[in-house]
Design a protein around this motif. Structure first.
Motif, PDB file in Angstrom:
ATOM      1  N   VAL A  32       0.871  -1.177   0.000  1.00 17.96           N
ATOM      2  CA  VAL A  32       0.000   0.000   0.000  1.00 17.96           C
ATOM      3  C   VAL A  32       0.911   1.231   0.000  1.00 17.96           C
ATOM      4  O   VAL A  32       1.585   1.504   0.999  1.00 17.96           O
ATOM      5  N   PRO A  33       0.964   1.992  -1.092  1.00 13.76           N
ATOM      6  CA  PRO A  33       1.975   3.047  -1.217  1.00 13.76           C
ATOM      7  C   PRO A  33       1.687   4.328  -0.448  1.00 13.76           C
ATOM      8  O   PRO A  33       2.603   5.112  -0.203  1.00 13.76           O
ATOM      9  N   TRP A  34       0.424   4.547  -0.071  1.00 16.18           N
ATOM     10  CA  TRP A  34       0.072   5.786   0.629  1.00 16.18           C
ATOM     11  C   TRP A  34      -0.939   5.496   1.733  1.00 16.18           C
ATOM     12  O   TRP A  34      -2.076   5.128   1.434  1.00 16.18           O
ATOM     13  N   VAL A  35      -0.533   5.673   2.968  1.00  9.66           N
ATOM     14  CA  VAL A  35      -1.465   5.639   4.094  1.00  9.66           C
ATOM     15  C   VAL A  35      -1.111   6.813   4.994  1.00  9.66           C
ATOM     16  O   VAL A  35      -0.021   6.868   5.574  1.00  9.66           O
ATOM     17  N   THR A  36      -2.003   7.744   5.090  1.00  8.41           N
ATOM     18  CA  THR A  36      -1.779   8.944   5.903  1.00  8.41           C
ATOM     19  C   THR A  36      -2.404   8.750   7.282  1.00  8.41           C
ATOM     20  O   THR A  36      -3.518   8.255   7.392  1.00  8.41           O
ATOM     21  N   GLY A  37      -1.667   9.166   8.316  1.00  7.75           N
ATOM     22  CA  GLY A  37      -2.213   9.104   9.665  1.00  7.75           C
ATOM     23  C   GLY A  37      -1.471   8.189  10.617  1.00  7.75           C
ATOM     24  O   GLY A  37      -1.979   7.868  11.690  1.00  7.75           O
ATOM     25  N   TRP A  38      -0.262   7.769  10.241  1.00  3.26           N
ATOM     26  CA  TRP A  38       0.560   6.966  11.151  1.00  3.26           C
ATOM     27  C   TRP A  38       0.736   7.741  12.465  1.00  3.26           C
ATOM     28  O   TRP A  38       1.040   8.928  12.454  1.00  3.26           O
ATOM     29  N   SER A  39       0.525   7.086  13.559  1.00  2.00           N
ATOM     30  CA  SER A  39       0.566   7.610  14.935  1.00  2.00           C
ATOM     31  C   SER A  39      -0.722   8.335  15.319  1.00  2.00           C
ATOM     32  O   SER A  39      -0.954   8.592  16.500  1.00  2.00           O
ATOM     33  N   PHE A  40      -1.570   8.641  14.337  1.00  8.44           N
ATOM     34  CA  PHE A  40      -2.873   9.253  14.627  1.00  8.44           C
ATOM     35  C   PHE A  40      -3.980   8.195  14.607  1.00  8.44           C
ATOM     36  O   PHE A  40      -4.854   8.184  15.469  1.00  8.44           O
ATOM     37  N   TYR A  41      -3.941   7.337  13.601  1.00  3.87           N
ATOM     38  CA  TYR A  41      -4.983   6.339  13.402  1.00  3.87           C
ATOM     39  C   TYR A  41      -4.437   4.944  13.720  1.00  3.87           C
ATOM     40  O   TYR A  41      -3.484   4.491  13.068  1.00  3.87           O
ATOM     41  N   PRO A  42      -5.026   4.238  14.662  1.00  6.45           N
ATOM     42  CA  PRO A  42      -4.558   2.880  14.975  1.00  6.45           C
ATOM     43  C   PRO A  42      -4.979   1.843  13.944  1.00  6.45           C
ATOM     44  O   PRO A  42      -4.447   0.737  13.927  1.00  6.45           O
ATOM     45  N   GLU A  43      -5.925   2.206  13.065  1.00  2.62           N
ATOM     46  CA  GLU A  43      -6.415   1.284  12.043  1.00  2.62           C
ATOM     47  C   GLU A  43      -6.621   2.033  10.739  1.00  2.62           C
ATOM     48  O   GLU A  43      -6.715   3.263  10.717  1.00  2.62           O
ATOM     49  N   PHE A  44      -6.691   1.276   9.649  1.00  3.57           N
ATOM     50  CA  PHE A  44      -7.074   1.907   8.388  1.00  3.57           C
ATOM     51  C   PHE A  44      -7.862   0.930   7.530  1.00  3.57           C
ATOM     52  O   PHE A  44      -7.808  -0.295   7.730  1.00  3.57           O
ATOM     53  N   LEU A  45      -8.625   1.487   6.611  1.00  2.00           N
ATOM     54  CA  LEU A  45      -9.469   0.718   5.698  1.00  2.00           C
ATOM     55  C   LEU A  45      -8.665   0.494   4.423  1.00  2.00           C
ATOM     56  O   LEU A  45      -8.393   1.431   3.683  1.00  2.00           O
ATOM     57  N   VAL A  46      -8.265  -0.759   4.188  1.00  5.81           N
ATOM     58  CA  VAL A  46      -7.413  -1.060   3.040  1.00  5.81           C
ATOM     59  C   VAL A  46      -8.237  -1.643   1.909  1.00  5.81           C
ATOM     60  O   VAL A  46      -9.183  -2.411   2.133  1.00  5.81           O
ATOM     61  N   GLY A  47      -7.876  -1.258   0.686  1.00  9.46           N
ATOM     62  CA  GLY A  47      -8.508  -1.813  -0.505  1.00  9.46           C
ATOM     63  C   GLY A  47      -7.569  -2.801  -1.174  1.00  9.46           C
ATOM     64  O   GLY A  47      -6.423  -2.464  -1.465  1.00  9.46           O
ATOM     65  N   SER A  48      -8.047  -4.027  -1.411  1.00 11.03           N
ATOM     66  CA  SER A  48      -7.221  -5.079  -2.000  1.00 11.03           C
ATOM     67  C   SER A  48      -7.975  -5.729  -3.148  1.00 11.03           C
ATOM     68  O   SER A  48      -9.189  -5.944  -3.068  1.00 11.03           O
ATOM     69  N   ALA A  49      -7.247  -6.065  -4.212  1.00 12.04           N
ATOM     70  CA  ALA A  49      -7.871  -6.621  -5.411  1.00 12.04           C
ATOM     71  C   ALA A  49      -7.995  -8.132  -5.333  1.00 12.04           C
ATOM     72  O   ALA A  49      -7.027  -8.830  -5.001  1.00 12.04           O
ATOM     73  N   LEU A  50      -9.184  -8.634  -5.627  1.00 13.13           N
ATOM     74  CA  LEU A  50      -9.411 -10.072  -5.758  1.00 13.13           C
ATOM     75  C   LEU A  50      -9.037 -10.526  -7.176  1.00 13.13           C
ATOM     76  O   LEU A  50      -9.004  -9.699  -8.103  1.00 13.13           O
ATOM     77  N   PRO A  51      -8.786 -11.797  -7.378  1.00 13.75           N
ATOM     78  CA  PRO A  51      -8.414 -12.285  -8.716  1.00 13.75           C
ATOM     79  C   PRO A  51      -9.444 -11.978  -9.795  1.00 13.75           C
ATOM     80  O   PRO A  51      -9.095 -11.824 -10.968  1.00 13.75           O
ATOM     81  N   ASP A  52     -10.733 -11.877  -9.429  1.00 11.62           N
ATOM     82  CA  ASP A  52     -11.780 -11.616 -10.423  1.00 11.62           C
ATOM     83  C   ASP A  52     -12.007 -10.135 -10.683  1.00 11.62           C
ATOM     84  O   ASP A  52     -12.919  -9.758 -11.416  1.00 11.62           O
ATOM     85  N   GLY A  53     -11.181  -9.266 -10.079  1.00 14.10           N
ATOM     86  CA  GLY A  53     -11.289  -7.838 -10.340  1.00 14.10           C
ATOM     87  C   GLY A  53     -12.053  -7.053  -9.296  1.00 14.10           C
ATOM     88  O   GLY A  53     -11.999  -5.825  -9.283  1.00 14.10           O
ATOM     89  N   ARG A  54     -12.793  -7.774  -8.427  1.00 17.57           N
ATOM     90  CA  ARG A  54     -13.481  -7.070  -7.354  1.00 17.57           C
ATOM     91  C   ARG A  54     -12.471  -6.596  -6.308  1.00 17.57           C
ATOM     92  O   ARG A  54     -11.310  -7.007  -6.305  1.00 17.57           O
ATOM     93  N   SER A  55     -12.918  -5.719  -5.401  1.00 27.75           N
ATOM     94  CA  SER A  55     -12.031  -5.168  -4.379  1.00 27.75           C
ATOM     95  C   SER A  55     -12.615  -5.386  -2.989  1.00 27.75           C
ATOM     96  O   SER A  55     -13.795  -5.132  -2.752  1.00 27.75           O
ATOM     97  N   VAL A  56     -11.773  -5.859  -2.088  1.00 27.13           N
ATOM     98  CA  VAL A  56     -12.155  -6.079  -0.699  1.00 27.13           C
ATOM     99  C   VAL A  56     -11.728  -4.866   0.122  1.00 27.13           C
ATOM    100  O   VAL A  56     -10.583  -4.417   0.027  1.00 27.13           O
ATOM    101  N   PHE A  57     -12.643  -4.331   0.924  1.00 27.08           N
ATOM    102  CA  PHE A  57     -12.330  -3.231   1.833  1.00 27.08           C
ATOM    103  C   PHE A  57     -12.439  -3.743   3.260  1.00 27.08           C
ATOM    104  O   PHE A  57     -13.517  -4.141   3.700  1.00 27.08           O
ATOM    105  N   ALA A  58     -11.314  -3.741   3.963  1.00 24.93           N
ATOM    106  CA  ALA A  58     -11.274  -4.312   5.301  1.00 24.93           C
ATOM    107  C   ALA A  58     -10.527  -3.393   6.258  1.00 24.93           C
ATOM    108  O   ALA A  58      -9.589  -2.689   5.862  1.00 24.93           O
ATOM    109  N   ILE A  59     -10.951  -3.403   7.510  1.00 30.21           N
ATOM    110  CA  ILE A  59     -10.273  -2.628   8.546  1.00 30.21           C
ATOM    111  C   ILE A  59      -9.128  -3.470   9.102  1.00 30.21           C
ATOM    112  O   ILE A  59      -9.333  -4.600   9.564  1.00 30.21           O
ATOM    113  N   VAL A  60      -7.926  -2.902   9.039  1.00 33.89           N
ATOM    114  CA  VAL A  60      -6.724  -3.610   9.485  1.00 33.89           C
ATOM    115  C   VAL A  60      -5.913  -2.695  10.394  1.00 33.89           C
ATOM    116  O   VAL A  60      -6.069  -1.465  10.370  1.00 33.89           O
ATOM    117  N   PRO A  61      -5.016  -3.255  11.210  1.00 33.21           N
ATOM    118  CA  PRO A  61      -4.216  -2.419  12.110  1.00 33.21           C
ATOM    119  C   PRO A  61      -3.196  -1.576  11.344  1.00 33.21           C
ATOM    120  O   PRO A  61      -2.599  -2.041  10.371  1.00 33.21           O
TER     121      PRO A  61
END
Length: 354
Positions: free
Chosen positions: A147-176
């Motif tokens: 993930v090349p850009w995540v803003t808020g290190w030390s401010f946000y304990p979690e972030f919502l990451v977008g990841s590509a599935l093999p079929d082209g859909r995208s998973v949005f999940a809360i991760v540390p």
């Protein structure tokens, strides 16, 4: 939310920004601690989830009022604007997601800072093989990639990451947003502007995220569709930056007393009013993509010209790192490239070379 309530909330937010944030903008630009105080001030007043649905606590601010709010944050502090909008976006994505349990857990706590969440999905815009991937497995997904850009290190304990599935859909999940055995985080980037917001890169190595942490699974091409909608909304940050430049120009005109400074302010302020009006009008109706791109390019060019005018009016003092004109000029750089797509780049360059 009723019109009167929305207007009162907007006025309250603007008053806080003008009295508590703008006078400290230089310090906020250079100090993580000062930025933390500003973000905490927004949380204490419940300003961190302005578009949260009513059933989760509201205030569900109307779209045009919310864009005015975002413009005013950008006017007062680019670093605060850059940081808080990550969380506001997370609120929006979670509220539109499919995971009702996650909504009940997070949304009621996202206005006052009890839950703070950043975002990291710009990589979904990249062409070619995805650099952040998800693989479905029992009970959840395996995340792998960069993930090349995540803003808020030390401010946000979690972030919502977008990841590509093999079929082209995208998973949005809360991760540390925390270093671990399967999560690597870089040192905060050295940036020309808004560095205090602490932007990092994040790498995942076969990290398991349970389905309970998944907000939604977006259809293939989601990011392109989303960009067509938000291309116009991003302009409000540029308009706020333009107004910040005009504020400095006005102060210089009042202090130095030169008629040409007052005239320059008058001309640019009139153009900003027209540009803002066009943005507001276009935001309430369907408009061609070309029209939205042209309006975004206009706002970008105008914010740079207003920032440049602030530089010129401030003379040699503007070269100081502690001068607001220098800060606003650097912030104009960020608003030029924020959420940039190839069509936005093209529209911007066409505007600059017309």
């Amino acid at each position: 939310m009723g019109f009167v309530e929305s207007q009162n909330l907007l006025e309250e937010a603007i008053a806080f920004l003008q009295t508590d944030v703008k006078p400290r903008a230089q310090e906020i630009d250079q100090s993580v601690y000062a930025l933390q105080i500003a973000l905490t001030g927004m949380a204490e007043r419940g300003f961190l989830a302005m578009r949260r649905p009513t059933e989760y606590g509201g205030p569900n601010m109307p779209e045009l009022d919310f864009r005015r709010f975002q413009e005013e944050v950008a006017r007062c502090s680019g670093s605060l604007s850059f940081l808080q909008t990550q969380h506001q976006s997370a609120v929006s994505i979670i509220s539109k997601g499919d995971n009702d349990e996650l909504k009940r857990e997070y949304l009621p706590k996202m206005a006052d800072g009890e839950k703070l969440v950043g975002i990291g999905f710009s990589q979904l815009r990249r062409s070619g093989p995805p650099i952040m991937r998800a693989e479905e497995t029992d009970g959840g997904f395996i995340l792998d990639g960069h993930v090349p850009w995540v803003t808020g290190w030390s401010f946000y304990p979690e972030f919502l990451v977008g990841s590509a599935l093999p079929d082209g859909r995208s998973v949005f999940a809360i991760v540390p947003l925390v270093k671990g055995d399967r999560i690597g985080i870089s040192e905060p980037m050295k940036l020309a502007a808004m560095e205090s917001a602490q932007t990092v890169t994040v790498d995942f190595s076969r990290y398991f995220v349970p389905s309970t942490r998944v907000s939604s699974i977006a259809a293939s091409g989601w990011i392109q569709t989303n960009d067509e909608i938000t291309v116009a909304l991003q302009r409000h940050f540029a308009l706020g930056c333009a107004q910040a430049g005009l504020d400095i120009l006005k102060e210089a005109a009042d202090k130095k007393g030169f008629d040409f400074l007052a005239e320059a302010h008058q001309i640019l302020a009139a153009e900003l009013a027209i540009c803002r009006s066009a943005v507001s009008s276009e935001s309430t109706q369907e408009a061609a993509t070309a029209t939205r791109l042209e309006a975004r390019a206009w706002a970008i060019e105008l914010c740079v010209r207003c920032a440049h005018a602030a530089i010129a009016a401030s003379s040699g003092a503007a070269n100081s790192l502690n001068h607001p004109a220098q800060r606003v000029y650097r912030e104009a750089l960020v608003y030029t490239v924020s959420a940039q797509t190839v069509p936005i780049m093209e529209a911007t360059l066409k505007r600059l070379t017309r």
